[in-house]
Design an enzyme around this catalytic site. Structure first.
Site, PDB file in Angstrom:
ATOM      1  N   SER A  86      25.411   6.135  31.727  1.00 11.90           N
ATOM      2  CA  SER A  86      25.443   6.507  33.141  1.00 11.90           C
ATOM      3  C   SER A  86      25.865   5.397  34.074  1.00 11.90           C
ATOM      4  O   SER A  86      26.128   5.643  35.255  1.00 11.90           O
ATOM      5  CB  SER A  86      24.049   6.991  33.558  1.00 11.90           C
ATOM      6  OG  SER A  86      23.132   5.906  33.538  1.00 11.90           O
ATOM      7  N   SER A  93      20.381   3.347  30.031  1.00  8.73           N
ATOM      8  CA  SER A  93      21.405   3.726  29.055  1.00  8.73           C
ATOM      9  C   SER A  93      22.175   2.499  28.570  1.00  8.73           C
ATOM     10  O   SER A  93      22.621   2.455  27.417  1.00  8.73           O
ATOM     11  CB  SER A  93      22.355   4.771  29.636  1.00  8.73           C
ATOM     12  OG  SER A  93      23.091   4.271  30.732  1.00  8.73           O
ATOM     13  N   ILE A 126      20.636   0.985  33.972  1.00 11.77           N
ATOM     14  CA  ILE A 126      20.121  -0.037  33.062  1.00 11.77           C
ATOM     15  C   ILE A 126      19.544   0.551  31.789  1.00 11.77           C
ATOM     16  O   ILE A 126      19.668  -0.044  30.706  1.00 11.77           O
ATOM     17  CB  ILE A 126      19.090  -0.929  33.788  1.00 11.77           C
ATOM     18  CG1 ILE A 126      18.815  -2.188  32.950  1.00 11.77           C
ATOM     19  CG2 ILE A 126      17.813  -0.157  34.111  1.00 11.77           C
ATOM     20  CD1 ILE A 126      18.124  -3.284  33.710  1.00 11.77           C
ATOM     21  N   GLY A 143      24.560   9.444  26.603  1.00 12.32           N
ATOM     22  CA  GLY A 143      25.094   9.479  27.947  1.00 12.32           C
ATOM     23  C   GLY A 143      25.009   8.097  28.554  1.00 12.32           C
ATOM     24  O   GLY A 143      23.918   7.556  28.723  1.00 12.32           O
ATOM     25  N   SER A 154       0.815  -2.016   7.424  1.00  9.06           N
ATOM     26  CA  SER A 154       0.298  -2.377   8.747  1.00  9.06           C
ATOM     27  C   SER A 154       1.427  -2.336   9.760  1.00  9.06           C
ATOM     28  O   SER A 154       2.310  -3.194   9.749  1.00  9.06           O
ATOM     29  CB  SER A 154      -0.320  -3.786   8.702  1.00  9.06           C
ATOM     30  OG  SER A 154      -0.824  -4.144   9.964  1.00  9.06           O
ATOM     31  N   GLU A 213       0.824  -1.204   0.000  1.00 11.81           N
ATOM     32  CA  GLU A 213       0.000   0.000   0.000  1.00 11.81           C
ATOM     33  C   GLU A 213       0.862   1.259   0.000  1.00 11.81           C
ATOM     34  O   GLU A 213       1.875   1.340   0.708  1.00 11.81           O
ATOM     35  CB  GLU A 213      -0.871  -0.038   1.261  1.00 11.81           C
ATOM     36  CG  GLU A 213      -1.726   1.185   1.507  1.00 11.81           C
ATOM     37  CD  GLU A 213      -2.456   1.134   2.827  1.00 11.81           C
ATOM     38  OE1 GLU A 213      -3.448   1.877   2.986  1.00 11.81           O
ATOM     39  OE2 GLU A 213      -2.055   0.341   3.716  1.00 11.81           O
ATOM     40  N   THR A 215      17.323   8.306  26.605  1.00 10.81           N
ATOM     41  CA  THR A 215      17.292   6.970  27.210  1.00 10.81           C
ATOM     42  C   THR A 215      16.143   6.767  28.194  1.00 10.81           C
ATOM     43  O   THR A 215      16.197   5.851  29.014  1.00 10.81           O
ATOM     44  CB  THR A 215      18.628   6.699  27.944  1.00 10.81           C
ATOM     45  OG1 THR A 215      18.818   7.689  28.960  1.00 10.81           O
ATOM     46  CG2 THR A 215      19.799   6.737  26.977  1.00 10.81           C
ATOM     47  N   CYS A 224      -5.617  -2.974   2.475  1.00  9.82           N
ATOM     48  CA  CYS A 224      -5.338  -2.901   3.913  1.00  9.82           C
ATOM     49  C   CYS A 224      -6.619  -2.989   4.741  1.00  9.82           C
ATOM     50  O   CYS A 224      -7.185  -4.060   4.899  1.00  9.82           O
ATOM     51  CB  CYS A 224      -4.544  -1.635   4.225  1.00  9.82           C
ATOM     52  SG  CYS A 224      -3.727  -1.680   5.853  1.00  9.82           S
ATOM     53  N   ASN A 257      18.254  19.317  38.805  1.00  8.66           N
ATOM     54  CA  ASN A 257      18.088  19.335  37.356  1.00  8.66           C
ATOM     55  C   ASN A 257      19.189  20.088  36.635  1.00  8.66           C
ATOM     56  O   ASN A 257      19.400  19.879  35.427  1.00  8.66           O
ATOM     57  CB  ASN A 257      16.725  19.920  36.998  1.00  8.66           C
ATOM     58  CG  ASN A 257      15.592  18.944  37.239  1.00  8.66           C
ATOM     59  OD1 ASN A 257      15.824  17.749  37.426  1.00  8.66           O
ATOM     60  ND2 ASN A 257      14.370  19.440  37.254  1.00  8.66           N
ATOM     61  N   LYS A 268      -9.137   2.603  -2.123  1.00  9.89           N
ATOM     62  CA  LYS A 268      -9.416   2.083  -0.783  1.00  9.89           C
ATOM     63  C   LYS A 268     -10.782   2.573  -0.310  1.00  9.89           C
ATOM     64  O   LYS A 268     -11.094   3.765  -0.360  1.00  9.89           O
ATOM     65  CB  LYS A 268      -8.315   2.529   0.179  1.00  9.89           C
ATOM     66  CG  LYS A 268      -8.345   1.892   1.558  1.00  9.89           C
ATOM     67  CD  LYS A 268      -7.095   2.305   2.328  1.00  9.89           C
ATOM     68  CE  LYS A 268      -7.008   1.662   3.689  1.00  9.89           C
ATOM     69  NZ  LYS A 268      -5.752   2.051   4.383  1.00  9.89           N
ATOM     70  N   GLU A 285       9.153   6.286  32.872  1.00 15.86           N
ATOM     71  CA  GLU A 285       9.631   7.647  33.133  1.00 15.86           C
ATOM     72  C   GLU A 285       8.942   8.662  32.223  1.00 15.86           C
ATOM     73  O   GLU A 285       8.559   9.753  32.663  1.00 15.86           O
ATOM     74  CB  GLU A 285      11.143   7.705  32.934  1.00 15.86           C
ATOM     75  CG  GLU A 285      11.925   6.860  33.916  1.00 15.86           C
ATOM     76  CD  GLU A 285      13.402   6.769  33.574  1.00 15.86           C
ATOM     77  OE1 GLU A 285      14.177   6.297  34.425  1.00 15.86           O
ATOM     78  OE2 GLU A 285      13.790   7.166  32.459  1.00 15.86           O
TER      79      GLU A 285
END
Length: 555
Positions: free
Chosen positions: A292, A297, A295, A290, A175, A45, A397, A149, A373, A113, A402
């Site tokens: 760090s 990054s 886990i 970065g 899709s 498509e 990351t 589709c 910060n 379509k 988060e």
């Protein structure tokens, strides 16, 4: 009467807007089909334009250019099989999502379509007008129905094609992937074969476009739903499919059924291939991030190394006074295991310099989030400076947990052009790292083995912006947070539903509040691959200013 037909399926990866490049790929597939004795070469498509085009397709100049490109393809592909390819089609004042049938040097037919999806990532009613329900098109003497589709997800389109003489169905698709999507597609297409008694070819696009990844996995079904062919997941492929007329109607002859990945491998491959494709299509070849010692990054570095090759990835450790010795060790260990470069830029001096500049303005206030910060924003500043100087794309990351609650610093660790784990909740980050440490595939460019150090997986997550800081000082434990977010965000469930499931009402309300308050951050965040049916951006569109809160669920 023709008793056999060979169809070449071109499960390929277009680039949105690259009309000439996409046409060249189509032409190459047509030449491959011609060499194999095909009667029809089919592409997905909207292939000429790329998919999804969003508002690009509304530009009159783009529409005209796309049409002339398709007409030129017809001329170029005159001597050989018919060519079926998706592209925009303007008829008077109406613009359609069209599927063009080219043969003998000209446009023989254009299927428009009919059913236009307008949910989740799709806005087709904004862009296109629906075409009419219609009968099949003739291809080399065989009546082929082309439900485009979404058309194939609605019984009436396939039934109309069968009732008007279609002998087989070929469904061209764009899709996009979400977890377990293959099973959903297969169930709908099996239903169409049962209802119509016709063989069905489901041809999907491959490759990434912005946040969406088209996972291929095209297939051919015989009446009743038996799989005759199944193409690879997550990559381009060209497959020649033979169908023959039998006393019971047309049937696809058995071919290769390529094994499909499980859930964890599928998600990981989408993150890798989407990253690889995003870099290639935007003109970047090297990544920066970065690193760090945490886990998130570590997983992003692994995905980048698998996608681009370790020699094209650079980690940067930016320690402050709060960075632990084990974070320095773990970042270095991860870089060594992956084979990527690692530089260290201490930010202690710059942080103190900024504190000095702000001392008068901050006088009389208690140290808090603003001071924390500053560290993240200085890291973002330095990483963006490196990106500007070297031409390396900065990866951000933040995981979905988060991103959902805003536990990230805008203009700080949210800086960057691509986020490979944007749609991956924190607990899935842990499990994905464990999976990658156990598994290796030939499409991964980084080394096999434990590329994420075990200590990175086992230690308590911390932003390390203050002394003895842990993520759970500010957030519910991640297993609880993720379970609440899966209900509120992915499931659109109420606060009362969450409380009924056993979660503390005050905790649920806190999470809901954070999700709504963080909308402005997500509005400015980097794109990343869609893994679920409720990813942030097109799947979930909320106002930034929003005074509503769910009144259910008690105090």
């Amino acid at each position: 009467m023709k008793d056999r037909i060979r169809v070449t399926l071109a499960q390929l990866d277009p680039v949105v807007g690259d009309l000439e490049g996409n046409a060249a790929k189509a032409r190459a597939a047509w030449e491959e089909g011609r060499a194999a004795g095909a009667d029809l070469v089919a592409l997905p498509e909207m292939f000429v334009a790329g998919y999804q085009t969003q508002d690009l397709v509304l530009r009159p100049a783009f529409q005209a250019h796309a049409q002339t490109t398709i007409e030129r393809l017809a001329t170029d592909c005159a001597d050989g099989p018919a060519l079926a390819i998706g592209g925009p089609r303007r008829e008077g004042a109406l613009l359609h999502n069209g599927y063009w049938i080219l043969a003998g040097g000209r446009v023989r037919d254009v299927v428009l379509k009919h059913e236009l999806p307008n949910f989740k990532v799709f806005d087709e009613k904004r862009l296109f007008a629906p075409g009419p329900l219609r009968g099949p098109a003739s291809v080399k003497g065989v009546r082929v129905g082309f439900p485009v589709c979404e058309d194939a997800w609605h019984p009436d389109v396939a039934e109309t094609l069968a009732e008007t003489g279609a002998e087989m169905l070929l469904v061209p698709n764009g899709s996009p992937y979400f977890r377990d999507k293959h099973d959903v597609r297969l169930a709908h297409m099996v239903a169409r074969t049962v209802e119509t008694g016709l063989p069905l070819i489901y041809l999907n696009m491959a490759g990434g476009q912005d946040d969406q990844f088209f996972d291929g996995a095209s297939f051919v079904l015989n009446p009743g739903g038996a799989i005759a062919h199944l193409l690879p997941f997550g990559e381009e492929a060209v497959r020649h499919v033979d169908l023959a007329r039998t006393p019971d109607g047309w049937r696809a002859e058995p071919g290769e059924v390529t094994p499909q990945p499980g859930e964890w491998e599928a998600d990981y491959r989408v993150m890798v291939e989407a990253t690889r494709g995003y870099f290639r299509k935007t003109g970047f070849s090297k990544a920066l991030l970065g690193l760090s010692g945490g886990i998130d990054s570590a997983l992003v570095a692994t995905i980048a190394a698998d996608a681009l090759g370790p020699g094209n990835v650079r980690g940067v450790m930016l320690p402050s006074r709060y960075t632990s010795a084990h974070s320095l060790e773990d970042a270095a260990d991860c870089a060594r295991r992956l084979g990527i470069a690692l530089d260290t830029l201490p930010i202690g001096g710059p942080v103190e310099a900024v504190h000095d500049v702000l001392a008068e303005q901050f006088s009389g206030t208690e140290p808090g989030i603003a001071e924390e910060n500053l560290q993240s924003r200085l890291r973002g500043l330095l990483l963006m400076a490196l990106s500007n100087k070297t031409g390396e794309m900065l990866l951000t990351t933040g995981n979905k947990s988060e991103v959902a609650v805003g536990y990230a610093t805008i203009y700080g660790d949210m800086s960057g052009g691509w986020n490979p784990i944007k749609d991956l909740y924190k607990m899935r980050v842990f499990e994905t790292c464990r999976w990658r440490n156990r598994e290796h595939r030939d499409w991964m460019l980084a080394p096999p083995g434990e590329v994420v150090p075990p200590r990175v997986i086992s230690k308590a997550p911390s932003a390390e912006l203050a002394a003895d800081q842990r993520d759970e000082d500010s957030l519910p434990p991640y297993p609880v947070l993720d379970a609440i977010l899966e209900r509120l965000v992915d499931g659109d469930r109420s606060v009362a539903d969450c409380v009924a499931d056993g979660f503390d009402a005050e905790t649920v309300r806190k999470v809901e509040r954070l999700v709504y308050l963080s909308e402005y951050k997500r509005f400015q965040s980097a794109p990343g691959p869609r893994l679920t049916g409720r990813a942030f951006w097109l799947d979930r569109r909320y106002p930034i200013v929003n005074g509503w809160r769910d009144p259910t669920g008690g105090a």
